[in-house]
Design a protein around this motif. Structure first.
Motif, PDB file in Angstrom:
ATOM      1  N   SER A  51       7.523 -18.329   7.900  1.00  0.00           N
ATOM      2  CA  SER A  51       8.693 -18.779   8.660  1.00  0.00           C
ATOM      3  C   SER A  51       9.171 -17.697   9.620  1.00  0.00           C
ATOM      4  CB  SER A  51       9.838 -19.155   7.716  1.00  0.00           C
ATOM      5  OG  SER A  51       9.452 -20.205   6.877  1.00  0.00           O
ATOM      6  N   ARG A  52       9.219 -16.462   9.133  1.00  0.00           N
ATOM      7  CA  ARG A  52       9.637 -15.354  10.004  1.00  0.00           C
ATOM      8  C   ARG A  52       8.666 -15.181  11.159  1.00  0.00           C
ATOM      9  NH1 ARG A  52      12.993 -10.516   8.448  1.00  0.00           N
ATOM     10  NH2 ARG A  52      11.898  -9.944  10.323  1.00  0.00           N
ATOM     11  N   ARG A  53       7.378 -15.275  10.864  1.00  0.00           N
ATOM     12  CA  ARG A  53       6.352 -15.131  11.909  1.00  0.00           C
ATOM     13  C   ARG A  53       6.504 -16.249  12.944  1.00  0.00           C
ATOM     14  NH1 ARG A  53       3.547 -12.135  15.093  1.00  0.00           N
ATOM     15  NH2 ARG A  53       1.440 -12.844  15.478  1.00  0.00           N
ATOM     16  N   TYR A  54       6.749 -17.455  12.464  1.00  0.00           N
ATOM     17  CA  TYR A  54       6.947 -18.586  13.372  1.00  0.00           C
ATOM     18  C   TYR A  54       8.126 -18.334  14.293  1.00  0.00           C
ATOM     19  CZ  TYR A  54       8.374 -23.117  15.102  1.00  0.00           C
ATOM     20  OH  TYR A  54       8.781 -24.134  15.913  1.00  0.00           O
ATOM     21  N   ILE A  55       9.234 -17.874  13.740  1.00  0.00           N
ATOM     22  CA  ILE A  55      10.432 -17.614  14.540  1.00  0.00           C
ATOM     23  C   ILE A  55      10.156 -16.514  15.556  1.00  0.00           C
ATOM     24  CG2 ILE A  55      12.786 -16.700  14.436  1.00  0.00           C
ATOM     25  CD1 ILE A  55      13.055 -18.233  11.748  1.00  0.00           C
ATOM     26  N   GLU A  56       9.480 -15.442  15.124  1.00  0.00           N
ATOM     27  CA  GLU A  56       9.154 -14.361  16.048  1.00  0.00           C
ATOM     28  C   GLU A  56       8.259 -14.861  17.182  1.00  0.00           C
ATOM     29  OE1 GLU A  56       7.391 -11.437  13.517  1.00  0.00           O
ATOM     30  OE2 GLU A  56       9.304 -10.863  12.615  1.00  0.00           O
ATOM     31  N   LEU A  57       7.245 -15.666  16.838  1.00  0.00           N
ATOM     32  CA  LEU A  57       6.358 -16.200  17.862  1.00  0.00           C
ATOM     33  C   LEU A  57       7.099 -17.137  18.808  1.00  0.00           C
ATOM     34  CD1 LEU A  57       3.083 -16.884  15.844  1.00  0.00           C
ATOM     35  CD2 LEU A  57       3.432 -15.180  17.640  1.00  0.00           C
ATOM     36  N   HIS A  58       7.995 -17.935  18.252  1.00  0.00           N
ATOM     37  CA  HIS A  58       8.785 -18.847  19.086  1.00  0.00           C
ATOM     38  C   HIS A  58       9.640 -18.065  20.081  1.00  0.00           C
ATOM     39  CE1 HIS A  58      10.876 -22.469  20.239  1.00  0.00           C
ATOM     40  NE2 HIS A  58      12.025 -21.848  20.034  1.00  0.00           N
ATOM     41  N   GLU A  59      10.296 -17.004  19.609  1.00  0.00           N
ATOM     42  CA  GLU A  59      11.118 -16.184  20.495  1.00  0.00           C
ATOM     43  C   GLU A  59      10.255 -15.524  21.565  1.00  0.00           C
ATOM     44  OE1 GLU A  59      13.090 -13.566  17.776  1.00  0.00           O
ATOM     45  OE2 GLU A  59      14.596 -15.071  17.239  1.00  0.00           O
ATOM     46  N   ARG A  60       9.078 -15.035  21.162  1.00  0.00           N
ATOM     47  CA  ARG A  60       8.176 -14.396  22.122  1.00  0.00           C
ATOM     48  C   ARG A  60       7.707 -15.409  23.171  1.00  0.00           C
ATOM     49  NH1 ARG A  60       2.420 -11.668  20.803  1.00  0.00           N
ATOM     50  NH2 ARG A  60       1.919 -11.079  22.927  1.00  0.00           N
ATOM     51  N   LEU A  61       7.394 -16.609  22.734  1.00  0.00           N
ATOM     52  CA  LEU A  61       6.985 -17.650  23.674  1.00  0.00           C
ATOM     53  C   LEU A  61       8.098 -17.967  24.675  1.00  0.00           C
ATOM     54  CD1 LEU A  61       4.994 -20.144  21.423  1.00  0.00           C
ATOM     55  CD2 LEU A  61       4.106 -18.797  23.326  1.00  0.00           C
ATOM     56  N   GLN A  62       9.329 -18.005  24.205  1.00  0.00           N
ATOM     57  CA  GLN A  62      10.454 -18.275  25.105  1.00  0.00           C
ATOM     58  C   GLN A  62      10.587 -17.155  26.136  1.00  0.00           C
ATOM     59  OE1 GLN A  62      12.095 -21.103  25.305  1.00  0.00           O
ATOM     60  NE2 GLN A  62      10.870 -21.882  23.637  1.00  0.00           N
ATOM     61  N   GLU A  63      10.415 -15.897  25.689  1.00  0.00           N
ATOM     62  CA  GLU A  63      10.477 -14.770  26.620  1.00  0.00           C
ATOM     63  C   GLU A  63       9.348 -14.859  27.643  1.00  0.00           C
ATOM     64  OE1 GLU A  63      10.334 -11.289  24.164  1.00  0.00           O
ATOM     65  OE2 GLU A  63      12.297 -11.668  23.289  1.00  0.00           O
ATOM     66  N   GLU A  64       8.136 -15.164  27.165  1.00  0.00           N
ATOM     67  CA  GLU A  64       6.977 -15.271  28.060  1.00  0.00           C
ATOM     68  C   GLU A  64       7.153 -16.429  29.037  1.00  0.00           C
ATOM     69  OE1 GLU A  64       4.498 -13.183  28.508  1.00  0.00           O
ATOM     70  OE2 GLU A  64       5.303 -11.873  26.956  1.00  0.00           O
ATOM     71  N   ARG A  65       7.763 -17.484  28.569  1.00  0.00           N
ATOM     72  CA  ARG A  65       8.011 -18.632  29.445  1.00  0.00           C
ATOM     73  C   ARG A  65       8.901 -18.224  30.620  1.00  0.00           C
ATOM     74  NH1 ARG A  65      10.986 -24.121  27.406  1.00  0.00           N
ATOM     75  NH2 ARG A  65      10.811 -25.271  29.345  1.00  0.00           N
ATOM     76  N   GLY A  66       9.944 -17.464  30.314  1.00  0.00           N
ATOM     77  CA  GLY A  66      10.820 -16.963  31.371  1.00  0.00           C
ATOM     78  C   GLY A  66      10.086 -16.011  32.298  1.00  0.00           C
ATOM     79  N   SER A  67       9.253 -15.155  31.716  1.00  0.00           N
ATOM     80  CA  SER A  67       8.484 -14.210  32.517  1.00  0.00           C
ATOM     81  C   SER A  67       7.516 -14.947  33.433  1.00  0.00           C
ATOM     82  CB  SER A  67       7.726 -13.256  31.588  1.00  0.00           C
ATOM     83  OG  SER A  67       6.893 -12.400  32.325  1.00  0.00           O
ATOM     84  N   LEU A  68       6.853 -15.959  32.907  1.00  0.00           N
ATOM     85  CA  LEU A  68       5.922 -16.739  33.729  1.00  0.00           C
ATOM     86  C   LEU A  68       6.648 -17.467  34.852  1.00  0.00           C
ATOM     87  CD1 LEU A  68       3.466 -18.211  31.067  1.00  0.00           C
ATOM     88  CD2 LEU A  68       2.943 -16.543  32.861  1.00  0.00           C
ATOM     89  N   ALA A  69       7.825 -17.960  34.585  1.00  0.00           N
ATOM     90  CA  ALA A  69       8.601 -18.645  35.627  1.00  0.00           C
ATOM     91  C   ALA A  69       8.960 -17.661  36.739  1.00  0.00           C
ATOM     92  CB  ALA A  69       9.861 -19.273  35.028  1.00  0.00           C
ATOM     93  N   ARG A  70       9.360 -16.437  36.365  1.00  0.00           N
ATOM     94  CA  ARG A  70       9.667 -15.426  37.379  1.00  0.00           C
ATOM     95  C   ARG A  70       8.421 -15.081  38.195  1.00  0.00           C
ATOM     96  NH1 ARG A  70      12.629 -13.518  33.129  1.00  0.00           N
ATOM     97  NH2 ARG A  70      11.021 -12.033  32.520  1.00  0.00           N
ATOM     98  N   ARG A  71       7.294 -14.895  37.516  1.00  0.00           N
ATOM     99  CA  ARG A  71       6.038 -14.572  38.218  1.00  0.00           C
ATOM    100  C   ARG A  71       5.633 -15.710  39.157  1.00  0.00           C
ATOM    101  NH1 ARG A  71       2.445 -12.136  33.267  1.00  0.00           N
ATOM    102  NH2 ARG A  71       3.720 -10.278  32.899  1.00  0.00           N
ATOM    103  N   ARG A  72       5.798 -16.949  38.697  1.00  0.00           N
ATOM    104  CA  ARG A  72       5.470 -18.099  39.529  1.00  0.00           C
ATOM    105  C   ARG A  72       6.306 -18.092  40.798  1.00  0.00           C
ATOM    106  NH1 ARG A  72       7.829 -22.904  37.085  1.00  0.00           N
ATOM    107  NH2 ARG A  72       9.595 -22.091  38.230  1.00  0.00           N
ATOM    108  N   ASP A  73       7.600 -17.833  40.653  1.00  0.00           N
ATOM    109  CA  ASP A  73       8.485 -17.797  41.812  1.00  0.00           C
ATOM    110  C   ASP A  73       8.092 -16.671  42.765  1.00  0.00           C
ATOM    111  OD1 ASP A  73       9.835 -19.951  40.737  1.00  0.00           O
ATOM    112  OD2 ASP A  73      11.464 -18.728  39.895  1.00  0.00           O
ATOM    113  N   GLU A  74       7.723 -15.513  42.197  1.00  0.00           N
ATOM    114  CA  GLU A  74       7.287 -14.390  43.038  1.00  0.00           C
ATOM    115  C   GLU A  74       6.009 -14.750  43.789  1.00  0.00           C
ATOM    116  OE1 GLU A  74       6.892 -11.100  40.344  1.00  0.00           O
ATOM    117  OE2 GLU A  74       9.056 -10.922  40.047  1.00  0.00           O
ATOM    118  N   LEU A  75       5.052 -15.377  43.088  1.00  0.00           N
ATOM    119  CA  LEU A  75       3.807 -15.777  43.739  1.00  0.00           C
ATOM    120  C   LEU A  75       4.056 -16.828  44.818  1.00  0.00           C
ATOM    121  CD1 LEU A  75       1.294 -15.926  40.753  1.00  0.00           C
ATOM    122  CD2 LEU A  75       1.239 -14.351  42.695  1.00  0.00           C
TER     123      LEU A  75
END
Length: 108
Positions: free
Chosen positions: A65-89
């Motif tokens: 459960s802890r691993r799932y939550i950590e991965l979920h949070e990381r995915l949310q961060e990466e999602r935001g990062s990818l959106a920023r990169r997409r906008d920059e591109l």
């Protein structure tokens, strides 16, 4: 008409019920079905709980459960990062298109 002077009836809440006694709690626990989700993860007895190793099913599920939550949070961060990169591109692509058009105009 003065609406502020209307008397409002106050709702009287019922008194808080007394907490269950130990006997009532034990009766509820003893009446629970063996497949009750609350009890399916726990070992059968207190002795088993004390004797269980750190690799018990409960510990494994907790860590999963802890691993799932950590991965979920990381995915949310990466999602935001990818959106920023997409906008920059996208902005870089638009800038490149403008530059290419300017070069084409100056070449003519």
């Amino acid at each position: 008409m003065n609406f502020g002077s209307k008397s409002k009836k106050r709702m009287v809440l019922p008194t808080r019920p007394e907490p269950p006694t130990v006997e009532q709690i034990m009766e509820d626990v003893n009446r629970a079905y063996p497949n009750d989700p609350v009890f399916t993860v726990l070992p059968d007895s207190a002795e088993d709980l004390k004797a269980s190793s750190s690799n018990s099913e409960v510990e494994v599920r907790y860590l999963q459960s802890r691993r799932y939550i950590e991965l979920h949070e990381r995915l949310q961060e990466e999602r935001g990062s990818l959106a920023r990169r997409r906008d920059e591109l996208r902005a870089a692509g638009e800038s490149l298109e403008r530059s290419v058009m300017e070069v084409k105009r100056s070449a003519l």
